[in-house]
Design an enzyme around this catalytic site. Structure first.
Site, PDB file in Angstrom:
ATOM      1  N   ASP A   6      -2.335  -8.362   2.695  1.00  0.00           N
ATOM      2  CA  ASP A   6      -2.105  -7.011   3.183  1.00  0.00           C
ATOM      3  C   ASP A   6      -3.184  -6.758   4.252  1.00  0.00           C
ATOM      4  OD1 ASP A   6      -1.262  -4.475   3.651  1.00  0.00           O
ATOM      5  OD2 ASP A   6      -1.322  -3.804   1.566  1.00  0.00           O
TER       6      ASP A   6
HETATM    7  C1  BGC Z   1       0.157  -1.494   3.778  1.00  0.00           C
HETATM    8  C2  BGC Z   1       1.260  -2.523   3.864  1.00  0.00           C
HETATM    9  C3  BGC Z   1       1.758  -2.604   5.286  1.00  0.00           C
HETATM   10  C4  BGC Z   1       0.604  -2.934   6.193  1.00  0.00           C
HETATM   11  C5  BGC Z   1       0.982  -3.093   7.641  1.00  0.00           C
HETATM   12  C6  BGC Z   1      -0.919  -1.683   4.830  1.00  0.00           C
HETATM   13  O1  BGC Z   1      -1.760  -0.580   4.911  1.00  0.00           O
HETATM   14  O2  BGC Z   1      -0.418  -1.515   2.489  1.00  0.00           O
HETATM   15  O3  BGC Z   1       2.295  -2.197   2.978  1.00  0.00           O
HETATM   16  O4  BGC Z   1       2.782  -3.542   5.378  1.00  0.00           O
HETATM   17  O5  BGC Z   1      -0.359  -1.897   6.094  1.00  0.00           O
HETATM   18  O6  BGC Z   1       1.281  -1.885   8.208  1.00  0.00           O
END
Ligand code: BGC
Length: 768
Positions: free
Chosen positions: A275
């Site tokens: 993530d």
């Molecule tokens: C989130 C993810 C997301 C990623 C990219 C993160 O803050 O937890 O679910 O895909 O950002 O935007």
């Protein structure tokens, strides 16, 4: 399925470039030769992404990529000399999230805002979810992205998790099956998905440094099961590891999770990415099998290069990470040279979101068949701030840059109602002022939802006028939540103004024999027990995407018969959920730590969270302790009724099969969700009272029409996890089969004798 023909055609130009400067080219030369031709620096670059504009490491940056597809969350590192393009990763679960406009470009790039994940799951209709996934995937493909950062399938451990709206259920079978269907749909376009957030990301509070303390059995049976099902049933291109620690180790640094379980046991063939900014030690992440670090930081690149040089990272391990990334790139439209149109079929997708949303709406109350509204009801008085400001979905990376949201008012007018607009101006002015006043502040401000304004309670004079001028009333209650923050307890309960609004409107309209309908435009569970007896009908509309107002109007008017059922338990009191004893309540976002923290014992439910309830998540706890819910798991009414015939049960050594005939016994066409719960015989391990093991939805049945539903339960899925034996164990004996319309509305019972079975697996050491 529309697997595009570009797949065959597009490798031709690359063939021609096969010997560019004598370098082996990806897709032409053997992949190992391409890897062998890469420098250590190139390998490290490929594993850490290209960074994000404006990202300093502790900025929460969502959608800051500017090149290729502006607004996409991330890109991979290109190496042109080896024919390796940069591919695009973009959010998210309710539709593609990219910038809707571009500087110096008059074209717009709006995406369809589909219903939130919880609504999709509430359809219990895997075919429908697959077709929604197909539409989402078409936008991914036609807007030039390669991998969609969805589906999100973390378990609804507690009603207050801020991101529950993106997730599916408190039950892993529902979560896994819905995620698999979504994945099949999206990937049928020749683009990929990322199953997220693997795993145990069940709270937003301190999500980057919270240590989940959990036992292996609970982990496997509840929190990992959905991922296991989705991996086995849908071949996702990628998985996204979660931010949190589990029993003291970052999930992205856990070899047990990323390799032993995901790949060796479940057979995952794809690539794992972190993530955004997740984890700490790039070398440990590479070794764990977390192949790519997104969005990528200089320090991570340096860490990997240094790791190889000082011998802490075997280059063979890095080569495997690189290989998995290249294998993913080989599958992408961008690699294949697909000429995307930037013109997905937004019109067709608007129709998909409008109709799919009605199938996930849950009819909670419908006294004296108030809904659908009778033909004599033509004029509607509309109350509640959210009626005038309908919510399409939650905030953060799960949001979508939509072109419009159909309001409830417009939706009602579109199906022919006359809506009383005498208070519209008052509501609109009030909402605008309150939104300005309540704007979030602080470092996460741009990602946080603006708290909904307090309700306006009409005066008795206003009410008297509206009762006289209208045939019925509609009140909408709204809730908005999102990434970075869990919901507050006050978001679960109704405040005094909301209660007063419901009571005063019900008193006034009922005094004149007129009906009141409450619409819940929410992303998660709220308190219902104290007020649900007041209105005549309650429709849980969820956050239904950009066509929300039309979808609700279709249900109220009877154009569509709602067939959603709850994928979670609505408790009477918040504290009735066992997890509420160990969940952050009313913690401020300032408590959040950034990635790269150490495990800490300092603050309970912030630095660490004990999953003390074990497997007793959601209905498993309500059943075990005989707690009465406000609405049980699996519950939902319909405009019609269904009869369940006696089931036919058969079994062999691999599976138990149940066939049951369902008949529409009412007066209008409808669909029924048929649920199979199983109670295991007494064995060595304590078992839940019952567990959902299979479900299916009937086709649309006309009055009097029947359908035969087949439900299959693999013997393996009857097993519980015995940690001491490191095996999934099926006890021998008689298994009770409960076939029902909800977990508390069992219509038919049967039993089946099952022989003992044991499935030995490698131990994973995520133990305390
Ligand atoms: C989130 C993810 C997301 C990623 C990219 C993160 O803050 O937890 O679910 O895909 O950002 O935007």
């Amino acid at each position: 399925m529309k697997f595009k023909s570009f797949i065959l055609l597009a490798s031709l130009p690359l063939m021609a470039a096969a010997c560019k400067g004598g370098e082996p080219q990806l897709g032409v030369a053997n992949i190992d030769k391409v890897i062998a031709a890469m420098t250590l620096e190139e390998k490290a670059h490929l594993c850490v992404g290209t960074g994000q504009v404006g990202a300093t490491g502790d900025d929460p940056v969502v959608g800051a990529t500017t090149k290729l597809v502006p607004g996409a969350a991330g890109t991979t590192y290109p190496i042109p000399r080896l024919g390796i393009p940069s591919v695009v990763l973009a959010d998210g679960p309710a539709g593609l999230r990219i910038n809707p406009t571009r500087e110096g470009d008059s074209q717009t790039y709006y995406c369809t805002h589909f219903p939130i994940g919880t609504l999709l799951a509430s359809t219990w209709n895997t075919e429908l979810v697959e077709s929604v996934g197909e539409s989402i995937g078409e936008e991914v493909l036609e807007y030039g992205a390669d991998v969609l950062l969805a589906p999100a399938l973390n378990i609804h451990r507690n009603p207050l998790c801020g991101r529950n709206f993106e997730y599916y259920s408190e039950d892993p079978v529902v979560a896994g099956k819905i995620a698999a269907a979504y994945t099949r749909g999206v990937q049928s376009n020749g683009v990929g998905v990322s199953l997220k957030h693997y795993a145990f990301n069940n709270q937003e509070t301190n999500r980057m440094a919270n240590d989940v303390r959990i036992d292996v059995r609970t982990a496997r049976e509840i929190y990992l099961k959905g991922f296991e099902i989705a991996v086995k049933e849908s071949d996702p291109w990628t998985v996204m590891s979660s931010y949190n620690f589990v029993n003291g180790i970052y999930t992205s640094e856990s070899h047990d999770l990323q390799t032993t379980l995901l790949r060796d046991e479940w057979g995952f063939k794809g690539m794992v990415m972190t993530d955004w900014f997740g984890g700490k030690d790039a070398v440990a992440q590479m070794k764990a099998g977390n192949d790519m670090l997104q969005p990528g930081r200089e320090g991570q690149f340096e860490g990997i290069v240094e790791g190889v040089k000082n011998g802490t990272l075997d280059e063979k391990v890095l080569d495997l990470n690189v290989k998995r990334i290249l294998e993913m790139i080989l599958r992408t439209p961008r690699f294949k040279g697909y000429k995307y149109s930037n013109k997905p079929d937004l019109k067709a997708h608007a129709a998909v979101t409008r109709s799919s949303a009605t199938e996930g709406m849950v009819l909670l109350e419908n006294k004296a068949n108030t809904l659908p509204l009778k033909e004599s009801v033509k004029k509607l008085a509309v109350f509640g701030c959210t009626s005038y400001n309908f919510i399409a979905g939650g905030t953060g990376s799960g949001n979508v840059n939509h072109a419009y949201v159909v309001s409830l008012l417009d939706g009602l007018k579109n199906v022919g109602y006359t809506v009383d607009e005498s208070v519209k101006g008052k509501y609109e002015k009030y909402i605008a002022e309150e939104n300005e006043r309540n704007k979030p502040t602080g470092p996460y401000a741009m990602f946080l939802p603006t708290p909904a304004p307090k309700e306006l309670v009409p005066s008795s004079a206003e009410l008297a006028k509206m009762v006289a001028a209208n045939d019925a009333a509609v009140i909408t209650l709204g809730r908005l939540s999102g990434e970075f923050q869990d919901r507050q307890l006050a978001d679960f309960t109704l405040d005094e103004k909301e209660k007063a609004l419901i009571k005063s409107v019900c008193d006034a309209f009922h005094a004149q024999g007129k009906k009141v309908v409450v619409i819940l435009n929410v992303g998660g569970v709220i308190e219902t027990a104290s007020w649900k007896s007041l209105p005549d009908a309650v429709l849980l509309a969820w956050q239904a995407g950009q066509e929300g107002g039309n979808s609700v109007a279709d249900v109220l008017s009877g154009k569509a018969n709602p067939s959603g059922k709850l994928t979670m338990t609505f408790p009477i009191s918040f504290y009735d959920h066992a997890s509420s004893a160990n969940f952050p309540i009313n913690v401020k976002t300032e408590m959040m730590k950034v990635d790269g923290s150490e495990v800490s014992d300092a603050v309970k439910n912030v630095d660490y969270t004990n999953y003390e309830e074990g497997i007793h998540v959601g209905y498993r706890h309500f059943d075990a302790c005989n707690v009465t819910p406000s609405y049980p798991f699996g519950y939902g009414l319909s405009y019609t009724t269904f009869g369940y015939d006696k089931p036919e049960v058969s079994s062999d050594k691999d599976a138990v099969s149940v066939k049951v005939k369902i008949t529409n016994t009412g007066k209008v066409a409808g669909k029924e969700v048929v649920q199979l719960y199983v109670s295991a015989p007494k064995g060595k391990l304590e078992k839940p009272v019952q567990e959902l093991k299979a479900f299916a939805k009937t086709p649309l049945l006309a009055p009097g029409e029947s359908a035969e539903i087949s439900l299959k339960v693999p013997v393996y899925s009857l097993a519980s996890f015995d940690e001491s034996a490191s095996a999934w164990v099926v006890d021998e004996g008689s298994y009770a089969l409960h076939i029902g319309a909800s977990s508390r509305d069992i219509r038919q019972e049967a039993s089946v004798q099952v022989a003992a079975a044991s499935y030995k697996v490698n131990a994973i050491k995520i133990d305390k």
